[in-house]
Design a protein around this motif. Structure first.
Motif, short mmCIF file in Angstrom:
data_model
loop_
_atom_site.label_atom_id
_atom_site.label_comp_id
_atom_site.label_asym_id
_atom_site.label_seq_id
_atom_site.Cartn_x
_atom_site.Cartn_y
_atom_site.Cartn_z
N ARG A 1 0.79 -1.22 0.00
CA ARG A 1 0.00 0.00 0.00
C ARG A 1 0.83 1.27 0.00
NH1 ARG A 1 -2.45 -4.13 0.76
NH2 ARG A 1 -4.68 -4.38 0.55
N ILE A 2 2.10 1.19 0.33
CA ILE A 2 2.91 2.40 0.36
C ILE A 2 3.94 2.46 -0.76
CG2 ILE A 2 2.59 2.74 2.84
CD1 ILE A 2 5.46 1.69 3.24
N ARG A 3 4.08 1.37 -1.50
CA ARG A 3 5.04 1.33 -2.60
C ARG A 3 4.61 2.36 -3.64
NH1 ARG A 3 4.15 -3.44 -5.79
NH2 ARG A 3 4.23 -4.43 -3.78
N PRO A 4 5.54 3.19 -4.07
CA PRO A 4 5.18 4.17 -5.11
C PRO A 4 4.70 3.46 -6.37
CG PRO A 4 7.36 4.64 -4.19
CD PRO A 4 6.93 3.31 -3.65
N ALA A 5 3.63 4.00 -6.95
CA ALA A 5 3.10 3.42 -8.18
C ALA A 5 4.07 3.69 -9.32
CB ALA A 5 1.74 4.03 -8.49
N THR A 6 4.12 2.78 -10.24
CA THR A 6 4.96 2.93 -11.41
C THR A 6 4.28 3.89 -12.37
OG1 THR A 6 5.60 0.64 -11.15
CG2 THR A 6 6.16 1.68 -13.23
N THR A 7 5.03 4.86 -12.82
CA THR A 7 4.50 5.75 -13.85
C THR A 7 5.41 5.61 -15.04
OG1 THR A 7 5.76 7.58 -12.98
CG2 THR A 7 3.49 7.39 -12.22
N ARG B 1 6.00 3.09 -18.85
CA ARG B 1 5.57 1.93 -19.62
C ARG B 1 6.16 0.68 -19.03
NH1 ARG B 1 7.15 3.45 -25.56
NH2 ARG B 1 9.11 3.61 -24.50
N THR B 2 5.44 -0.41 -19.18
CA THR B 2 6.00 -1.69 -18.77
C THR B 2 6.71 -2.30 -19.96
OG1 THR B 2 4.05 -2.97 -19.38
CG2 THR B 2 4.09 -2.06 -17.15
N LEU B 3 7.66 -3.14 -19.72
CA LEU B 3 8.37 -3.79 -20.81
C LEU B 3 7.45 -4.73 -21.58
CD1 LEU B 3 11.75 -4.62 -19.08
CD2 LEU B 3 11.31 -2.89 -20.82
N GLU B 4 6.49 -5.33 -20.84
CA GLU B 4 5.61 -6.31 -21.49
C GLU B 4 4.61 -5.64 -22.44
OE1 GLU B 4 7.23 -7.72 -17.78
OE2 GLU B 4 5.89 -6.04 -18.12
N SER B 5 4.02 -4.54 -22.02
CA SER B 5 2.95 -3.97 -22.83
C SER B 5 3.34 -2.72 -23.60
CB SER B 5 1.76 -3.64 -21.94
OG SER B 5 2.11 -2.58 -21.06
N ARG B 6 4.39 -2.06 -23.19
CA ARG B 6 4.82 -0.80 -23.79
C ARG B 6 3.75 0.29 -23.69
NH1 ARG B 6 10.16 -1.53 -24.21
NH2 ARG B 6 10.67 -3.31 -25.44
N GLU B 7 2.83 0.09 -22.75
CA GLU B 7 1.76 1.07 -22.55
C GLU B 7 2.01 1.81 -21.24
OE1 GLU B 7 -1.84 -1.13 -22.48
OE2 GLU B 7 -1.48 -2.01 -24.42
N GLU B 8 1.45 3.02 -21.16
CA GLU B 8 1.56 3.79 -19.93
C GLU B 8 0.86 3.05 -18.80
OE1 GLU B 8 3.14 6.79 -19.30
OE2 GLU B 8 4.00 6.53 -21.29
N VAL B 9 1.46 3.10 -17.63
CA VAL B 9 0.85 2.49 -16.45
C VAL B 9 0.44 3.63 -15.54
CG1 VAL B 9 1.24 1.02 -14.44
CG2 VAL B 9 2.28 0.44 -16.65
N ALA B 10 -0.85 3.72 -15.27
CA ALA B 10 -1.36 4.77 -14.40
C ALA B 10 -1.56 4.19 -13.01
CB ALA B 10 -2.68 5.30 -14.94
N GLY B 11 -1.52 5.03 -12.04
CA GLY B 11 -1.78 4.55 -10.69
C GLY B 11 -1.39 5.59 -9.67
N SER B 12 -1.89 5.41 -8.49
CA SER B 12 -1.54 6.31 -7.41
C SER B 12 -1.14 5.47 -6.21
CB SER B 12 -2.74 7.19 -7.06
OG SER B 12 -3.81 6.37 -6.63
N ILE B 13 -0.63 6.13 -5.23
CA ILE B 13 -0.20 5.42 -4.03
C ILE B 13 -1.43 5.22 -3.14
CG2 ILE B 13 1.27 5.50 -2.00
CD1 ILE B 13 3.12 7.37 -3.60
N PRO B 14 -1.86 3.99 -2.98
CA PRO B 14 -3.01 3.78 -2.10
C PRO B 14 -2.62 3.97 -0.64
CG PRO B 14 -2.18 1.69 -2.92
CD PRO B 14 -1.35 2.77 -3.56
N ALA B 15 -3.51 4.53 0.12
CA ALA B 15 -3.24 4.76 1.54
C ALA B 15 -3.69 3.56 2.35
CB ALA B 15 -4.00 6.01 1.99
N LEU B 16 -3.11 3.43 3.54
CA LEU B 16 -3.58 2.41 4.46
C LEU B 16 -4.97 2.81 4.94
CD1 LEU B 16 -0.43 1.74 6.65
CD2 LEU B 16 -1.46 0.21 4.99
N PRO B 17 -5.87 1.88 5.02
CA PRO B 17 -7.21 2.24 5.50
C PRO B 17 -7.15 2.71 6.95
CG PRO B 17 -6.97 -0.14 5.28
CD PRO B 17 -5.73 0.48 4.72
N ASP B 18 -8.03 3.66 7.28
CA ASP B 18 -8.08 4.18 8.65
C ASP B 18 -8.33 3.08 9.66
OD1 ASP B 18 -7.63 6.74 7.75
OD2 ASP B 18 -9.76 7.23 7.63
#
Length: 167
Positions: free
Chosen positions: A64-70, A72-89
């Motif tokens: 949950r704290i690992r920075p999201a990859t922004t 392309r991945t080597l497999e798809s060559r497409e942009e990878v979107a994402g955000s850093i999910p927070a720990l639930p309260d």
């Protein structure tokens, strides 16, 4: 001498356990209070269903704290979107069944030290539970630290011979 060492000689007990509905906060405090890194988990019917460990907590938090990859991945060559999910309260109230590792690794009381070490290394785990050959009762637990403590108390004969020869 090492060939005669059996799981029953290495195991410790009684084995402390958690339930599937135990909140993570309580389970973490339980592990800390007893100086253990993991415990078996039973369901509402008293069946062993898994193991809850400090590594399970660390894996959950890390995911949950690992920075999201922004990028392309080597497999798809497409942009990878994402955000850093927070720990639930309410993370501390999460039942251990949400984080635990399913299943348990077990050995019988007459398993040799070699067999216990093989189980630990083959399955890449830090503990095995000693069970009866009939039924599912857990008699004890053997951790990697238990084996190291045993080795410290019972140096291998070859080493003793070498030290005596040098003296």
């Amino acid at each position: 001498m090492i060939k005669n060492v059996l799981a029953r000689d290495l195991m410790r007990g009684p084995v402390r356990q958690l339930t599937t509905w135990t909140p993570v906060r309580d389970a973490a405090a339980f592990l800390q209070r007893h100086g253990i890194s993991g415990a078996p988990v039973i369901d509402e019917h008293g069946r062993w269903v898994g193991v809850f460990t400090q590594n399970d907590i660390a894996r959950f938090v890390e995911e949950r704290i690992r920075p999201a990859t922004t990028g392309r991945t080597l497999e798809s060559r497409e942009e990878v979107a994402g955000s850093i999910p927070a720990l639930p309260d309410q993370f501390g109230e999460t039942p251990v069944q949400e984080l635990m590792t399913l299943g348990m690794y077990t050995v019988f009381p007459d398993a040799t030290l070699d067999e216990v070490v093989h189980a630990l290394t083959a399955f890449k785990v830090h503990r095995v539970f000693v069970i009866r050959e009939t039924g599912t009762a857990i008699l004890g637990v053997i951790t990697t630290m238990d084996i190291l403590r045993w080795m410290e108390r019972h140096p291998i004969q070859k080493e003793k011979s070498r030290r005596l020869a040098r003296a």
